[in-house]
Design a protein around this motif. Sequence first.
Motif, PDB file in Angstrom:
ATOM      1  N   ALA A 139      44.114  30.563  42.665  1.00 25.18           N
ATOM      2  CA  ALA A 139      43.149  30.174  43.696  1.00 25.18           C
ATOM      3  C   ALA A 139      41.809  30.917  43.596  1.00 25.18           C
ATOM      4  CB  ALA A 139      43.744  30.394  45.086  1.00 25.18           C
ATOM      5  N   LYS A 140      41.631  31.712  42.536  1.00 21.99           N
ATOM      6  CA  LYS A 140      40.372  32.450  42.402  1.00 21.99           C
ATOM      7  C   LYS A 140      40.020  32.614  40.928  1.00 21.99           C
ATOM      8  CE  LYS A 140      42.848  36.863  42.916  1.00 21.99           C
ATOM      9  NZ  LYS A 140      42.952  38.114  43.704  1.00 21.99           N
ATOM     10  N   PRO A 141      38.781  33.005  40.636  1.00 21.48           N
ATOM     11  CA  PRO A 141      38.400  33.196  39.234  1.00 21.48           C
ATOM     12  C   PRO A 141      39.292  34.233  38.555  1.00 21.48           C
ATOM     13  CG  PRO A 141      36.458  33.195  40.645  1.00 21.48           C
ATOM     14  CD  PRO A 141      37.648  33.236  41.562  1.00 21.48           C
ATOM     15  N   PHE A 142      39.783  33.881  37.383  1.00 17.60           N
ATOM     16  CA  PHE A 142      40.696  34.757  36.647  1.00 17.60           C
ATOM     17  C   PHE A 142      40.201  34.884  35.213  1.00 17.60           C
ATOM     18  CE2 PHE A 142      44.577  35.337  34.025  1.00 17.60           C
ATOM     19  CZ  PHE A 142      44.991  36.563  34.555  1.00 17.60           C
ATOM     20  N   SER A 171      33.398  48.449  19.084  1.00 14.88           N
ATOM     21  CA  SER A 171      33.540  49.501  20.089  1.00 14.88           C
ATOM     22  C   SER A 171      33.888  48.889  21.437  1.00 14.88           C
ATOM     23  CB  SER A 171      32.234  50.294  20.210  1.00 14.88           C
ATOM     24  OG  SER A 171      31.204  49.465  20.752  1.00 14.88           O
ATOM     25  N   THR A 172      34.274  49.753  22.394  1.00 16.94           N
ATOM     26  CA  THR A 172      34.547  49.268  23.746  1.00 16.94           C
ATOM     27  C   THR A 172      33.274  48.725  24.386  1.00 16.94           C
ATOM     28  OG1 THR A 172      34.232  51.517  24.602  1.00 16.94           O
ATOM     29  CG2 THR A 172      36.492  50.827  24.131  1.00 16.94           C
ATOM     30  N   THR A 173      32.126  49.249  23.977  1.00 11.07           N
ATOM     31  CA  THR A 173      30.845  48.741  24.488  1.00 11.07           C
ATOM     32  C   THR A 173      30.673  47.275  24.141  1.00 11.07           C
ATOM     33  OG1 THR A 173      29.817  50.923  24.273  1.00 11.07           O
ATOM     34  CG2 THR A 173      28.336  49.037  24.459  1.00 11.07           C
ATOM     35  N   ASP A 174      31.071  46.892  22.926  1.00  8.75           N
ATOM     36  CA  ASP A 174      31.006  45.483  22.527  1.00  8.75           C
ATOM     37  C   ASP A 174      31.902  44.627  23.423  1.00  8.75           C
ATOM     38  OD1 ASP A 174      29.346  46.182  20.439  1.00  8.75           O
ATOM     39  OD2 ASP A 174      30.938  46.191  18.931  1.00  8.75           O
ATOM     40  N   VAL A 175      33.104  45.115  23.706  1.00 13.04           N
ATOM     41  CA  VAL A 175      34.045  44.365  24.546  1.00 13.04           C
ATOM     42  C   VAL A 175      33.457  44.143  25.935  1.00 13.04           C
ATOM     43  CG1 VAL A 175      36.331  44.372  25.627  1.00 13.04           C
ATOM     44  CG2 VAL A 175      36.050  45.268  23.308  1.00 13.04           C
ATOM     45  N   VAL A 176      32.890  45.206  26.503  1.00 13.58           N
ATOM     46  CA  VAL A 176      32.290  45.111  27.835  1.00 13.58           C
ATOM     47  C   VAL A 176      31.119  44.143  27.818  1.00 13.58           C
ATOM     48  CG1 VAL A 176      31.062  46.377  29.641  1.00 13.58           C
ATOM     49  CG2 VAL A 176      33.043  47.423  28.512  1.00 13.58           C
ATOM     50  N   TYR A 177      30.301  44.217  26.791  1.00  9.04           N
ATOM     51  CA  TYR A 177      29.118  43.346  26.700  1.00  9.04           C
ATOM     52  C   TYR A 177      29.525  41.874  26.647  1.00  9.04           C
ATOM     53  CZ  TYR A 177      25.176  40.832  24.724  1.00  9.04           C
ATOM     54  OH  TYR A 177      24.188  39.912  24.492  1.00  9.04           O
ATOM     55  N   TYR A 178      30.432  41.518  25.733  1.00 10.90           N
ATOM     56  CA  TYR A 178      30.823  40.110  25.585  1.00 10.90           C
ATOM     57  C   TYR A 178      31.551  39.592  26.831  1.00 10.90           C
ATOM     58  CZ  TYR A 178      29.643  40.282  20.610  1.00 10.90           C
ATOM     59  OH  TYR A 178      28.980  40.390  19.407  1.00 10.90           O
ATOM     60  N   THR A 179      32.378  40.434  27.422  1.00 12.22           N
ATOM     61  CA  THR A 179      33.101  40.028  28.629  1.00 12.22           C
ATOM     62  C   THR A 179      32.132  39.754  29.771  1.00 12.22           C
ATOM     63  OG1 THR A 179      35.017  41.356  27.971  1.00 12.22           O
ATOM     64  CG2 THR A 179      34.889  40.686  30.278  1.00 12.22           C
ATOM     65  N   ASN A 180      31.206  40.669  29.955  1.00 10.63           N
ATOM     66  CA  ASN A 180      30.192  40.524  30.998  1.00 10.63           C
ATOM     67  C   ASN A 180      29.351  39.274  30.774  1.00 10.63           C
ATOM     68  OD1 ASN A 180      29.249  41.656  33.370  1.00 10.63           O
ATOM     69  ND2 ASN A 180      28.814  43.626  32.435  1.00 10.63           N
ATOM     70  N   ALA A 181      28.917  39.083  29.525  1.00 13.65           N
ATOM     71  CA  ALA A 181      28.036  37.965  29.206  1.00 13.65           C
ATOM     72  C   ALA A 181      28.713  36.629  29.456  1.00 13.65           C
ATOM     73  CB  ALA A 181      27.574  38.072  27.756  1.00 13.65           C
ATOM     74  N   LEU A 182      29.973  36.502  29.030  1.00 13.70           N
ATOM     75  CA  LEU A 182      30.665  35.227  29.227  1.00 13.70           C
ATOM     76  C   LEU A 182      30.905  34.957  30.709  1.00 13.70           C
ATOM     77  CD1 LEU A 182      33.458  33.639  27.171  1.00 13.70           C
ATOM     78  CD2 LEU A 182      33.790  33.858  29.621  1.00 13.70           C
ATOM     79  N   ALA A 183      31.394  35.958  31.428  1.00 14.51           N
ATOM     80  CA  ALA A 183      31.717  35.759  32.842  1.00 14.51           C
ATOM     81  C   ALA A 183      30.480  35.380  33.647  1.00 14.51           C
ATOM     82  CB  ALA A 183      32.347  37.018  33.418  1.00 14.51           C
ATOM     83  N   ARG A 184      29.389  36.096  33.444  1.00 10.85           N
ATOM     84  CA  ARG A 184      28.191  35.879  34.265  1.00 10.85           C
ATOM     85  C   ARG A 184      27.385  34.657  33.833  1.00 10.85           C
ATOM     86  NH1 ARG A 184      28.101  40.238  37.526  1.00 10.85           N
ATOM     87  NH2 ARG A 184      29.263  42.073  36.773  1.00 10.85           N
ATOM     88  N   ASN A 236      28.743  34.331  40.981  1.00  9.11           N
ATOM     89  CA  ASN A 236      29.155  35.533  41.702  1.00  9.11           C
ATOM     90  C   ASN A 236      30.528  35.980  41.208  1.00  9.11           C
ATOM     91  OD1 ASN A 236      29.835  37.545  43.505  1.00  9.11           O
ATOM     92  ND2 ASN A 236      29.300  36.386  45.339  1.00  9.11           N
ATOM     93  N   THR A 237      30.586  37.129  40.560  1.00 11.31           N
ATOM     94  CA  THR A 237      31.849  37.631  39.995  1.00 11.31           C
ATOM     95  C   THR A 237      32.534  38.660  40.902  1.00 11.31           C
ATOM     96  OG1 THR A 237      30.698  39.358  38.747  1.00 11.31           O
ATOM     97  CG2 THR A 237      31.032  37.234  37.638  1.00 11.31           C
ATOM     98  N   LYS A 266      33.414  49.414  35.551  1.00 17.46           N
ATOM     99  CA  LYS A 266      32.080  49.680  36.097  1.00 17.46           C
ATOM    100  C   LYS A 266      31.351  48.386  36.450  1.00 17.46           C
ATOM    101  CE  LYS A 266      31.570  53.896  33.284  1.00 17.46           C
ATOM    102  NZ  LYS A 266      30.811  54.538  32.182  1.00 17.46           N
ATOM    103  N   TYR A 267      31.858  47.261  35.926  1.00 16.33           N
ATOM    104  CA  TYR A 267      31.161  45.987  36.109  1.00 16.33           C
ATOM    105  C   TYR A 267      31.968  44.950  36.889  1.00 16.33           C
ATOM    106  CZ  TYR A 267      28.300  48.043  32.445  1.00 16.33           C
ATOM    107  OH  TYR A 267      27.497  48.904  31.723  1.00 16.33           O
ATOM    108  N   PHE A 268      33.271  45.203  37.047  1.00 20.32           N
ATOM    109  CA  PHE A 268      34.118  44.254  37.768  1.00 20.32           C
ATOM    110  C   PHE A 268      34.928  44.997  38.828  1.00 20.32           C
ATOM    111  CE2 PHE A 268      33.358  42.400  33.598  1.00 20.32           C
ATOM    112  CZ  PHE A 268      33.003  41.097  33.910  1.00 20.32           C
ATOM    113  N   ASN A 269      35.101  44.353  39.978  1.00 20.34           N
ATOM    114  CA  ASN A 269      35.750  45.012  41.113  1.00 20.34           C
ATOM    115  C   ASN A 269      37.264  45.127  40.984  1.00 20.34           C
ATOM    116  OD1 ASN A 269      33.258  45.271  42.395  1.00 20.34           O
ATOM    117  ND2 ASN A 269      33.444  43.274  43.411  1.00 20.34           N
TER     118      ASN A 269
END
Length: 282
Positions: free
Chosen positions: A168-171, A201-214, A219-220, A243-246
């Motif tokens: 029932a919510k974004p996953f 690196s983990t920075t790459d993972v965070v970047y791609y995850t953030n970019a796709l989601a947003r 509103n994430t 740091k970027y997702f609740n």
Amino acid sequence: MQEIDIIDETFDRDRTSTYELSIQVSLNGFSYAVKDTIRNTFIALFNTGWQGFSIGSVDFRNFIGKLTEAKPWLKGEFKKVIVAFNLPYFTIVPNEFFEPSKSKLLLEQVHSIPDGFELGFTELPSLSLVIIYAAPHEFINEWKSLHGGSFFTHSLLSFIQVPYSYTAKPFLQVDIDQQHLAIILHNNGQLLAANSYLCKSTTDVVYYTNALARSVIDNTDNLQLNLTGDGELMAGLPEEIGKYFNSITHQANFHKPVFFSYRLLRYRAEYFRLFNLGVTCE
């Protein structure tokens, strides 16, 4: 790559016809899981690398020959055999734009097809989508000679079904396989996006995850992110991505109940995509 060879004490080599065999072929190596369909319980897990070779140069006949020589029961009859290719050469297209004869044209819009690879596709009627993928021709031929009735697909199929608690919510499912990242986004149970990336690196993972989601969801704040998989990129990732997702979890959330023998319990999240093949393909 972590070498694993676990067989539960309840494993009976003489009744494989009641077992389900799930195979995964990745850039890094080969793995399988065995599920006892009577007890709905996974009772075996195996994982090995390509022993210094790249997937494009593996002698699959020799590899499968040595594997079945060491484990003759793999030649037996199984209730079901699922073979998934955890490879980055895939794309998803709506049913209305798909024709089998145009598979190569469609896949080449996003990926170069390696030499010695052939195309396959898996239809997803409930989503009106088709997964087109490329996989090594030699492996497919050798495995068909062993189990001709195998179901071949892409490992993305493991992530198509959303766990019941998140429908029932974004996953957002984030899965790590060594240096390879897969991101799959659902909202209200509907698939919105899926892609794979090579990360250093983990920075790459965070970047791609953030970019796709947003890029897909405005509103994430209410988005649930779940991490699965294994590899050096997982170290420190929950803290960085938090740091970027609740809401972050790091667990195997299957969309149907499934059980594990005691020795396999700790591997549920690491090998989620392999285990979930057997759950998704029921």
